[in-house]
Design a protein around this motif. Structure first.
Motif, PDB file in Angstrom:
ATOM      1  N   LEU A   5     109.189   1.371  51.989  1.00 33.57           N
ATOM      2  CA  LEU A   5     109.974   2.349  51.251  1.00 33.57           C
ATOM      3  C   LEU A   5     110.045   1.999  49.765  1.00 33.57           C
ATOM      4  N   LEU A   6     110.010   0.723  49.467  1.00 38.11           N
ATOM      5  CA  LEU A   6     110.095   0.261  48.081  1.00 38.11           C
ATOM      6  C   LEU A   6     108.766   0.329  47.333  1.00 38.11           C
ATOM      7  N   GLN A   7     107.669   0.525  48.040  1.00 40.65           N
ATOM      8  CA  GLN A   7     106.342   0.481  47.416  1.00 40.65           C
ATOM      9  C   GLN A   7     106.190   1.410  46.211  1.00 40.65           C
ATOM     10  N   PRO A   8     106.609   2.681  46.283  1.00 41.07           N
ATOM     11  CA  PRO A   8     106.465   3.531  45.087  1.00 41.07           C
ATOM     12  C   PRO A   8     107.263   2.999  43.894  1.00 41.07           C
ATOM     13  N   ILE A   9     108.401   2.381  44.198  1.00 45.40           N
ATOM     14  CA  ILE A   9     109.254   1.852  43.139  1.00 45.40           C
ATOM     15  C   ILE A   9     108.604   0.628  42.505  1.00 45.40           C
ATOM     16  N   THR A  10     108.151  -0.305  43.346  1.00 45.46           N
ATOM     17  CA  THR A  10     107.533  -1.523  42.798  1.00 45.46           C
ATOM     18  C   THR A  10     106.257  -1.193  42.043  1.00 45.46           C
ATOM     19  N   HIS A  11     105.503  -0.206  42.507  1.00 46.27           N
ATOM     20  CA  HIS A  11     104.295   0.220  41.792  1.00 46.27           C
ATOM     21  C   HIS A  11     104.654   0.740  40.395  1.00 46.27           C
ATOM     22  N   LYS A  12     105.700   1.562  40.307  1.00 42.78           N
ATOM     23  CA  LYS A  12     106.152   2.121  39.023  1.00 42.78           C
ATOM     24  C   LYS A  12     106.634   1.003  38.109  1.00 42.78           C
ATOM     25  N   LEU A  13     107.409   0.070  38.652  1.00 38.77           N
ATOM     26  CA  LEU A  13     107.911  -1.051  37.849  1.00 38.77           C
ATOM     27  C   LEU A  13     106.756  -1.896  37.306  1.00 38.77           C
ATOM     28  N   ASP A  14     105.779  -2.163  38.148  1.00 34.77           N
ATOM     29  CA  ASP A  14     104.618  -2.948  37.715  1.00 34.77           C
ATOM     30  C   ASP A  14     103.862  -2.233  36.599  1.00 34.77           C
ATOM     31  N   SER A  15     103.677  -0.917  36.751  1.00 33.65           N
ATOM     32  CA  SER A  15     102.916  -0.159  35.745  1.00 33.65           C
ATOM     33  C   SER A  15     103.638  -0.120  34.401  1.00 33.65           C
ATOM     34  N   LEU A  16     104.966  -0.188  34.422  1.00 35.83           N
ATOM     35  CA  LEU A  16     105.749  -0.159  33.182  1.00 35.83           C
ATOM     36  C   LEU A  16     106.169  -1.561  32.717  1.00 35.83           C
ATOM     37  N   GLU A  17     105.786  -2.568  33.511  1.00 39.35           N
ATOM     38  CA  GLU A  17     106.138  -3.964  33.214  1.00 39.35           C
ATOM     39  C   GLU A  17     107.654  -4.139  33.070  1.00 39.35           C
ATOM     40  N   ILE A  18     108.375  -3.568  34.035  1.00 36.51           N
ATOM     41  CA  ILE A  18     109.834  -3.665  34.080  1.00 36.51           C
ATOM     42  C   ILE A  18     110.219  -4.493  35.299  1.00 36.51           C
ATOM     43  N   LYS A  19     111.112  -5.429  35.098  1.00 40.89           N
ATOM     44  CA  LYS A  19     111.561  -6.325  36.174  1.00 40.89           C
ATOM     45  C   LYS A  19     112.482  -5.579  37.134  1.00 40.89           C
ATOM     46  N   GLN A  20     112.281  -5.819  38.420  1.00 42.52           N
ATOM     47  CA  GLN A  20     113.104  -5.209  39.457  1.00 42.52           C
ATOM     48  C   GLN A  20     114.531  -5.721  39.378  1.00 42.52           C
ATOM     49  N   THR A  21     115.489  -4.822  39.567  1.00 46.00           N
ATOM     50  CA  THR A  21     116.902  -5.198  39.612  1.00 46.00           C
ATOM     51  C   THR A  21     117.316  -5.410  41.076  1.00 46.00           C
ATOM     52  N   ALA A  22     118.457  -6.045  41.282  1.00 41.70           N
ATOM     53  CA  ALA A  22     118.933  -6.314  42.647  1.00 41.70           C
ATOM     54  C   ALA A  22     119.208  -5.017  43.411  1.00 41.70           C
ATOM     55  N   ARG A  23     119.690  -3.997  42.706  1.00 39.22           N
ATOM     56  CA  ARG A  23     119.991  -2.701  43.306  1.00 39.22           C
ATOM     57  C   ARG A  23     119.084  -1.655  42.670  1.00 39.22           C
ATOM     58  N   ILE A  24     118.509  -0.812  43.502  1.00 37.70           N
ATOM     59  CA  ILE A  24     117.620   0.254  43.018  1.00 37.70           C
ATOM     60  C   ILE A  24     117.952   1.525  43.803  1.00 37.70           C
ATOM     61  N   LEU A  25     117.964   2.647  43.081  1.00 41.59           N
ATOM     62  CA  LEU A  25     118.132   3.954  43.722  1.00 41.59           C
ATOM     63  C   LEU A  25     116.816   4.711  43.623  1.00 41.59           C
ATOM     64  N   HIS A  26     116.436   5.382  44.699  1.00 45.65           N
ATOM     65  CA  HIS A  26     115.210   6.177  44.727  1.00 45.65           C
ATOM     66  C   HIS A  26     115.567   7.592  45.169  1.00 45.65           C
ATOM     67  N   VAL A  27     115.359   8.566  44.272  1.00 48.77           N
ATOM     68  CA  VAL A  27     115.677   9.966  44.542  1.00 48.77           C
ATOM     69  C   VAL A  27     114.383  10.719  44.824  1.00 48.77           C
ATOM     70  N   SER A  28     114.337  11.413  45.949  1.00 50.73           N
ATOM     71  CA  SER A  28     113.224  12.296  46.287  1.00 50.73           C
ATOM     72  C   SER A  28     113.692  13.737  46.098  1.00 50.73           C
ATOM     73  N   ILE A  29     113.119  14.401  45.104  1.00 55.66           N
ATOM     74  CA  ILE A  29     113.475  15.802  44.857  1.00 55.66           C
ATOM     75  C   ILE A  29     113.027  16.674  46.027  1.00 55.66           C
ATOM     76  N   ALA A  30     111.822  16.425  46.540  1.00 59.37           N
ATOM     77  CA  ALA A  30     111.283  17.233  47.637  1.00 59.37           C
ATOM     78  C   ALA A  30     112.151  17.140  48.892  1.00 59.37           C
ATOM     79  N   LYS A  31     112.647  15.943  49.180  1.00 60.79           N
ATOM     80  CA  LYS A  31     113.439  15.733  50.395  1.00 60.79           C
ATOM     81  C   LYS A  31     114.939  15.896  50.168  1.00 60.79           C
TER      82      LYS A  31
END
Length: 179
Positions: A5-31
């Motif tokens: 479930l975290l894969q899209p988030i970690t991919h985005k963070l890696d591409s932007l070179e942003i460090k992951q935080t302890a808490r992350i929210l993921h919003v799906s507009i489609a769902k």
């Protein structure tokens, strides 16, 4: 399962070179769903409502902005359930006490998490700035619409769930909004 479930988030963070935080929210507009993660594990899933208009980062589009954001500010921490927040300040009113015509509007209620875009040119800066557009995660007086696009670009939650999310989230936590 959480790592998938975290894969899209970690991919985005890696591409932007942003460090992951302890808490992350993921919003799906489609769902019309938001998942909260803590330390890489699914903490909670919420049914939400995003913009009635198509997703957009452009000012005055009234679409929910996509991309990576962070929680820039929290407002309403001591407000009552159903409190109406105007300009991020508790008005002292509860939405069900307002005249019917006022209740027809989509009000900002209970708590606010104010989002700031982290992608220059996409959701940060110029006419594409999430923070300057006042895009929030907040409670709503139209809880019956949760689960379908219903906002002017914000992410809406039921008021009790907004309190739960507000207590979980911290300033600086990452929020990824995707189609």
């Amino acid at each position: 399962m959480s790592s998938d479930l975290l894969q899209p988030i970690t991919h985005k963070l890696d591409s932007l070179e942003i460090k992951q935080t302890a808490r992350i929210l993921h919003v799906s507009i489609a769902k019309q769903r938001m998942r909260g993660f803590q330390n890489g594990r699914l903490w909670r899933e919420f049914v939400v409502s995003t913009g009635k208009k198509p997703p957009s980062c452009v000012e005055n589009s009234f679409g929910t902005p996509t991309g990576l954001h962070r929680i820039a500010e929290k407002h309403g921490g001591s407000s009552k359930l159903g409190a109406v927040l105007r300009s991020r300040i508790d008005s002292g009113e509860l939405y069900w006490e307002l005249p019917e015509e006022e209740q027809e509007k989509n009000l900002v209620t209970t708590r606010i998490l104010w989002l700031e875009g982290l992608e220059p040119g996409h959701n940060q800066g110029g006419d594409r700035d999430t923070y300057n557009r006042y895009v929030y995660i907040h409670g709503t007086n139209h809880e019956d619409r949760i689960g379908e696009p219903a906002s002017g670009g914000c992410v809406l939650l039921r008021n009790r769930e907004m309190i739960e999310l507000f207590d979980f989230a911290e300033i600086g936590d990452l929020v990824l909004i995707e189609l």
